[in-house]
Write a protein that holds these residues in place. Structure first.
Motif, PDB file in Angstrom:
ATOM      1  N   GLU A 192       0.843  -1.062   0.058  1.00  0.00           N
ATOM      2  CA  GLU A 192      -0.162   0.013  -0.022  1.00  0.00           C
ATOM      3  C   GLU A 192       0.960   1.213   0.038  1.00  0.00           C
ATOM      4  OE1 GLU A 192      -2.431   0.130   3.547  1.00  0.00           O
ATOM      5  OE2 GLU A 192      -0.707   0.260   4.844  1.00  0.00           O
ATOM      6  N   TRP A 193       0.280   2.466  -0.601  1.00  0.00           N
ATOM      7  CA  TRP A 193       1.019   3.697  -0.251  1.00  0.00           C
ATOM      8  C   TRP A 193       1.133   4.133   1.014  1.00  0.00           C
ATOM      9  CZ3 TRP A 193       3.684   5.582  -4.214  1.00  0.00           C
ATOM     10  CH2 TRP A 193       3.199   5.101  -5.577  1.00  0.00           C
ATOM     11  N   GLY A 218      -4.807  10.104  -6.769  1.00  0.00           N
ATOM     12  CA  GLY A 218      -4.919  11.477  -6.818  1.00  0.00           C
ATOM     13  C   GLY A 218      -4.250  12.356  -7.715  1.00  0.00           C
ATOM     14  N   GLY A 219      -3.390  11.848  -8.550  1.00  0.00           N
ATOM     15  CA  GLY A 219      -2.836  12.301  -9.736  1.00  0.00           C
ATOM     16  C   GLY A 219      -1.444  13.296  -9.445  1.00  0.00           C
ATOM     17  N   PHE A 224      -2.569  13.747  -3.281  1.00  0.00           N
ATOM     18  CA  PHE A 224      -2.286  12.728  -2.401  1.00  0.00           C
ATOM     19  C   PHE A 224      -2.133  13.132  -0.858  1.00  0.00           C
ATOM     20  CE2 PHE A 224       0.531   9.745  -0.179  1.00  0.00           C
ATOM     21  CZ  PHE A 224      -0.299   8.489  -0.411  1.00  0.00           C
ATOM     22  N   LEU A 225      -1.118  13.751  -0.700  1.00  0.00           N
ATOM     23  CA  LEU A 225      -0.920  14.316   0.841  1.00  0.00           C
ATOM     24  C   LEU A 225      -2.108  14.896   1.514  1.00  0.00           C
ATOM     25  CD1 LEU A 225       2.758  15.175   0.771  1.00  0.00           C
ATOM     26  CD2 LEU A 225       1.743  13.260   1.716  1.00  0.00           C
ATOM     27  N   ASP A 233     -11.989   9.066   5.543  1.00  0.00           N
ATOM     28  CA  ASP A 233     -12.179   7.559   5.443  1.00  0.00           C
ATOM     29  C   ASP A 233     -11.923   6.723   4.188  1.00  0.00           C
ATOM     30  OD1 ASP A 233     -14.119   8.856   4.092  1.00  0.00           O
ATOM     31  OD2 ASP A 233     -15.876   8.113   5.234  1.00  0.00           O
ATOM     32  N   GLY A 234     -11.104   7.762   3.315  1.00  0.00           N
ATOM     33  CA  GLY A 234     -11.009   7.259   1.895  1.00  0.00           C
ATOM     34  C   GLY A 234     -11.715   8.057   0.814  1.00  0.00           C
ATOM     35  N   SER A 235     -12.567   8.870   1.270  1.00  0.00           N
ATOM     36  CA  SER A 235     -13.154   9.596   0.398  1.00  0.00           C
ATOM     37  C   SER A 235     -12.509  10.720  -0.265  1.00  0.00           C
ATOM     38  CB  SER A 235     -14.418  10.301   0.993  1.00  0.00           C
ATOM     39  OG  SER A 235     -13.991  11.103   1.869  1.00  0.00           O
ATOM     40  N   GLY A 236     -11.420  10.987   0.172  1.00  0.00           N
ATOM     41  CA  GLY A 236     -10.299  12.029  -0.312  1.00  0.00           C
ATOM     42  C   GLY A 236     -10.893  13.478   0.201  1.00  0.00           C
ATOM     43  N   ASP A 237     -11.949  13.536   1.203  1.00  0.00           N
ATOM     44  CA  ASP A 237     -12.435  15.001   1.533  1.00  0.00           C
ATOM     45  C   ASP A 237     -12.305  14.818   3.261  1.00  0.00           C
ATOM     46  OD1 ASP A 237     -13.668  17.301   1.264  1.00  0.00           O
ATOM     47  OD2 ASP A 237     -15.324  16.540   0.827  1.00  0.00           O
TER      48      ASP A 237
END
Length: 317
Positions: A192-193, A218-219, A224-225, A233-237
């Protein structure tokens, strides 16, 4: 005619702006005779600057890289430190990104080959974020070793405090964030990252085999950070995000909301969409603006404002 010291600085500055300078053109720019230019070139050479002469109809001078750094400029450690500082200057918020890049190119131009290779391998991604507290120091040798592994795409083997087991990871980015250094890497054991704090890394020698870079979620490393450090929770928000109308101009709000969205609604009104770790934290962040607040939603944000109102009322009693 300017004094010799000022003229030497002007001459050196001109030599750094282009590869070849005809002698006659240098004399014209400095408003001196070609003979004076020759004398000043000799003075710079005595100071250690590697200036060569080229022949031809427009014969002149060229500032080349030397076998060692010119005296009274930088030693090896200072040169590396300067390169790191210039690459991370984008986080200062002072609008000096272009000037920093030009300064780094100027310094690199007069570096000996051994240092140019180290600097070329130094690839730092600077992500701006204010530091909440002083960050632990990281040794230059660790930064350079990690950067070299990123550049050469070699698996890193290292101990990571406080865990006892050694780690293996594919290093993709060396990053500054909030005043700390991080390694963004693919953890081979956990598949995993991960982000590793550089001040907790103790490298093992030798490094592992080469690897093929993977696509970062995330590109971009910044995206990503941002998602990783939000603790979502993984939603990126952010876990909590709300919308308000503020009784203040958008121009007075936008400089202070990093990843929020500000929409101008009029001369003294704007819409703000912002995220935070908690609803109370979000309400407090919105409350720092000296303006009337209208909560658009959600209901949790309204409740958080009511909670803070009671708390502040008790504090003022």
């Amino acid at each position: 005619m300017p004094k010799t010291s000022a003229r030497l600085l002007a001459l050196l500055s001109l030599l750094q702006t282009r590869r070849d300078w005809p002698g006659a053109l240098l004399a014209e720019r400095l408003e001196v005779s070609p003979r004076t230019v020759r004398r000043d070139i000799d003075r710079l050479r005595e100071l250690g600057y590697p200036i060569t002469t080229f022949k031809g109809p427009d014969g002149g001078y060229r500032l080349d890289a030397g076998t060692e750094l010119p005296p009274l400029l930088f030693d090896d450690e200072q040169a590396v430190a300067l390169a790191i500082a210039l690459q991370t200057a984008v986080t200062s918020g002072a609008g000096i990104e272009e000037a920093s890049a030009r300064a780094l190119n100027t310094v690199r131009q007069v570096m000996p080959a051994r240092l140019r290779h180290r600097i070329d391998a130094l690839q730092v991604t600077a992500v701006g974020r204010a530091a909440a507290s002083p960050a632990p120091q990281v040794g230059t040798e660790v930064i350079m070793a990690i950067s070299a592994a990123v550049h050469s795409r070699e698996v890193l083997r290292f101990d990571y405090a406080p865990g006892p087991a050694p780690r293996r990871a594919e290093p993709h980015h060396l990053v500054t964030w909030g005043g700390r250094w991080y390694l963004v890497a693919w953890d081979l054991d956990r598949e995993e990252w991960r982000t590793f704090r550089a001040d907790r890394i103790t490298l093992r020698i030798p490094a592992g085999p080469r690897f093929t870079p993977r696509e970062l979620p995330g590109g971009t490393v910044a995206a990503f950070l941002s998602a990783r450090f939000r603790g979502s929770d993984g939603s990126g928000d952010w876990p909590c995000r709300g919308e308000v109308i503020l009784g203040v101009a958008a121009a007075e709000v936008s400089p202070y909301v990093r990843d929020g969205v500000v929409e101008e609604l009029g001369l003294d009104r704007c819409r703000l969409v912002l995220g935070s770790w908690s609803w109370t934290g979000l309400a407090a962040a919105v409350g720092r603006f000296d303006a009337d607040i209208e909560v658009v939603g959600p209901a949790e944000l309204k409740d958080a404002f009511a909670h803070l109102a009671r708390r502040y009322a008790n504090a003022s009693a």
